[in-house]
Scaffold this active site. Structure first.
Site, short mmCIF file in Angstrom:
data_model
loop_
_atom_site.label_atom_id
_atom_site.label_comp_id
_atom_site.label_asym_id
_atom_site.label_seq_id
_atom_site.Cartn_x
_atom_site.Cartn_y
_atom_site.Cartn_z
N SER A 259 14.24 0.13 0.20
CA SER A 259 12.97 0.47 -0.46
C SER A 259 13.22 1.03 -1.86
CB SER A 259 12.23 1.52 0.37
OG SER A 259 11.15 2.03 -0.38
N LEU A 260 12.37 0.64 -2.78
CA LEU A 260 12.47 1.17 -4.15
C LEU A 260 11.69 2.48 -4.28
CD1 LEU A 260 11.92 -2.18 -6.10
CD2 LEU A 260 14.07 -0.96 -5.77
N LYS A 315 1.89 -0.32 9.22
CA LYS A 315 0.66 -0.04 8.46
C LYS A 315 -0.57 0.07 9.37
CE LYS A 315 2.30 -1.93 4.12
NZ LYS A 315 2.10 -2.79 2.98
N ASN A 340 -1.42 2.24 3.91
CA ASN A 340 -0.02 2.37 3.47
C ASN A 340 0.29 3.74 2.89
OD1 ASN A 340 -1.36 2.23 1.03
ND2 ASN A 340 0.17 0.93 0.06
N ASP A 356 -2.67 -1.08 -1.46
CA ASP A 356 -2.20 -2.46 -1.68
C ASP A 356 -3.30 -3.36 -2.25
OD1 ASP A 356 0.40 -2.11 -0.81
OD2 ASP A 356 -0.03 -2.67 1.27
N ALA A 385 -0.74 -14.37 6.33
CA ALA A 385 -1.86 -13.80 7.09
C ALA A 385 -1.47 -12.46 7.67
CB ALA A 385 -2.28 -14.77 8.20
N GLY A 387 -0.17 -8.22 6.80
CA GLY A 387 -0.81 -7.05 6.20
C GLY A 387 -1.06 -7.22 4.71
N TYR A 479 9.58 -8.72 -3.86
CA TYR A 479 10.19 -8.19 -5.08
C TYR A 479 11.70 -8.05 -4.99
CZ TYR A 479 9.54 -3.72 -2.62
OH TYR A 479 9.52 -2.72 -1.69
N GLY A 500 6.91 -9.74 -7.93
CA GLY A 500 6.43 -8.77 -6.94
C GLY A 500 6.50 -7.33 -7.39
#
Ligand code: NAP
Length: 531
Positions: A259-260, A315, A340, A356, A385, A387, A479, A500
């Protein structure tokens, strides 16, 4: 102060100069203590002079450890030899600040306890200092059943100056028990969890007064599972700024290793001078593990848990969790059925939001050089289709765009259409062929196709036969990498592209605003990600 300590294994006398150089590098990077791991060197025929040279040239106070095989080391010599080497170190001209000995070895024989006591007394007489003993306990298999009695034994053992408990965490909840041990400590304690779930204990040790945390040097690699480097601790997690009142945020998901979030939010906290830290919080899939972990994070005394980002696969769980807790759910979360962002207010009450939807629309509008309102009437193909596709659909319909959903499993696309058809112009697409491409102003990938580590990393959602031109904008929500196979193809066809990171940055900036009440410094998150 909580020391950052780097462990360095030294196997043979020839390795001493290199080991000293590595220790000096570690100190340069910010380590304040070195643990010399002498398991192999202590068994070498020329080992003792080499050990004494290490002690003499150690660039920081050190712990001398000859770790036995049954607790993760390689020493299999006899205890008498081990104690005589410890004693020789103690009476040398440069004794180590601490000796480490396993609690299990200490408890195994009265004879050994007597020898250690004699060695400690001898050092005190010769050097006029007390040799400080670390009694340690390591479990690679998980939490030991007798954890609390081990700690009590360390506390009650008079020559023990520092107690050390290390075990492999089974979930992030194990870290919380370590924080309790640190909070209630009766003598200096090292309490750390290993493995994927243990990172939290390593980063937050200063918040709970841990004696030290172990880290890896940039050059040497980790010496235990889950160890961060000194630089990661200090630069990514602002370790030197963490204290008892630091508020804790993080990213809950599985996996969260890449994760960034920690990169951008910690830089953001730094820029606005907020006493807060953002950490990875891996939580295994499933409602039960999500609920149990969140409840404990919120209720943990002294943790000051302020909230979190929530990502795959939790989520929908966050939305349910806040609803069941009687918290406040924002409009976007309610319409999407997923959230989120969690906020834990000072009084313990909860709110959740979905950043989001708005972020997807903002990123698309920005890339098309329009305002979100100007997307009204735009024809948009959304692939996926899950989240993210749901959030994008919700945001796009809100600004009046016309959405066509394409998804591998058609029934899931139809479910989105059914859920949102009251909100605007939405339909389900069939095969996406060359003719279909010309019908859209924008094409968005909301699937994991093209993502590193996914099952279709080298693929694109568009068939090869589809040719694009500059009338269409192609946006990817993936991303990692920034240039996916889809974007490479779209760019070479002459289409406008949006990677992304645009959506990631927009949703992260919105979260930062929700938690801090401040606007993320202009361009900061973008520049952090581009580094
Ligand atoms: P999700 O709920 O698991 O949905 C995944 C979607 O991808 C499903 O529609 C699935 O189709 C489709 N899919 C997966 N593998 C496929 C394949 N090999 N071929 C065709 N379709 C495939 O995931 P999500 O939460 O929506 O996230 C999707 C992606 O968005 C993630 O991979 C992530 O990279 C990206 N993301 C970006 C941001 C950002 O801020 N930029 C934020 C979150 C996520 P089926 O329905 O047929 O299974």
């Amino acid at each position: 102060m909580t020391f950052i300590c780097v462990s360095i294994f030294v196997d043979a006398p020839l390795d001493v100069p290199h080991a000293i150089a590595r220790a000096a590098d570690s100190v340069e990077q910010g380590a304040r203590m070195i643990e010399w791991r002498l398991d192999a060197l202590a068994e070498h025929p020329e080992g003792l002079p080499a050990i004494l040279e290490l002690l003499e040239k150690s660039p920081a106070p050190c712990i001398a450890t000859i770790r036995a095989e049954d607790e993760g080391g390689t020493w299999d010599g006899d205890e008498q030899t081990r104690i005589s080497i410890l004693e020789a170190m103690g009476v040398s001209d440069h004794p180590p600040a601490y000796f480490d000995l396993e609690l299990s070895a200490w408890q195994r024989s009265a004879n050994l306890r007597q020898k250690v006591r004699l060695a400690v007394d001898h050092v005190a007489q010769v050097r006029d200092i007390s040799a400080r003993l670390v009694l340690s306990s390591h479990d690679f298999g998980g939490r030991p059943a007798n954890l609390l009695s081990r700690v009590a034994d360390m506390v009650e053992t008079e020559p023990c100056a520092v107690g050390k408990i290390v075990f492999t965490a089974r979930s992030i909840r194990d870290n919380l028990e370590m924080f309790d041990l640190l909070t209630e400590r009766q003598k200096p304690m090292i309490a750390l969890c290993m493995g994927e779930y243990g990172e939290m204990s390593r980063i937050l040790a200063p918040k709970f007064g841990g004696f030290l945390t172990f880290a890896a040097s940039e050059t040497g690699g980790a010496t235990a599972p889950g160890q961060l480097t000194v630089r990661q601790l200090r630069e990514r997690f602002r370790f030197d700024q963490i204290g008892p009142s630091t508020r804790v945020y993080g990213v809950v998901g599985h996996p969260v290793t890449h994760s960034l979030g920690p990169l951008v939010h910690n830089r953001g906290f730094d820029a606005v001078g907020m006493d807060a830290v953002y950490i990875p919080l891996p939580v295994a899939p499933g409602w039960e593990s999500f609920k149990a972990s969140l409840l404990q994070l919120i209720e943990q005394p002294g943790l000051d848990f302020g909230g979190c980002s929530v990502t795959l696969p939790h989520k929908e769980h966050l939305f349910r969790f806040v609803q069941e807790a009687g918290g406040v759910v924002d409009d976007a979360s309610r319409r999407i059925g997923a959230a989120n962002t969690l906020v834990v207010l000072e009084d313990g009450s909860l709110t959740c939001a979905n950043t989001d939807a708005e972020a997807a629309v903002r990123a698309l509008a920005l890339g098309m050089e329009k305002s979100p309102a100007e997307l009204s009437g735009a024809r948009v193909a959304v692939f996926g289709a899950g989240g993210v596709a749901r959030a994008m659909t919700c945001g796009l319909l809100e600004v009046g765009a016309k959405v066509v959903i394409f998804n591998r499993t058609k029934s899931r696309a139809e479910a989105i259409r059914n859920d949102f058809e009251a909100d605007g112009d939405i339909s389900v697409g069939g095969e996406f062929d060359a003719a279909a491409a010309s019908k859209f102003d924008a094409i968005i990938n909301g699937t994991s196709v093209g993502m590193i580590g996914g099952d279709a990393a080298d693929q694109s959602i568009l068939p090869r036969s589809v040719r694009l031109d500059d009338s269409v904008t192609v946006m990817d929500t993936v991303y990692t990498p920034r240039m996916t196979p889809l974007l490479i193809k779209a760019q070479s066809d002459g289409a406008r592209i949006i990677d992304g990171s645009a959506m990631f940055i927009a949703q992260a900036e919105a979260q930062f605003g929700i938690w801090t009440g401040m606007t993320a410094p202009q361009g900061l998150f973008e520049s952090v990600i581009s580094q």
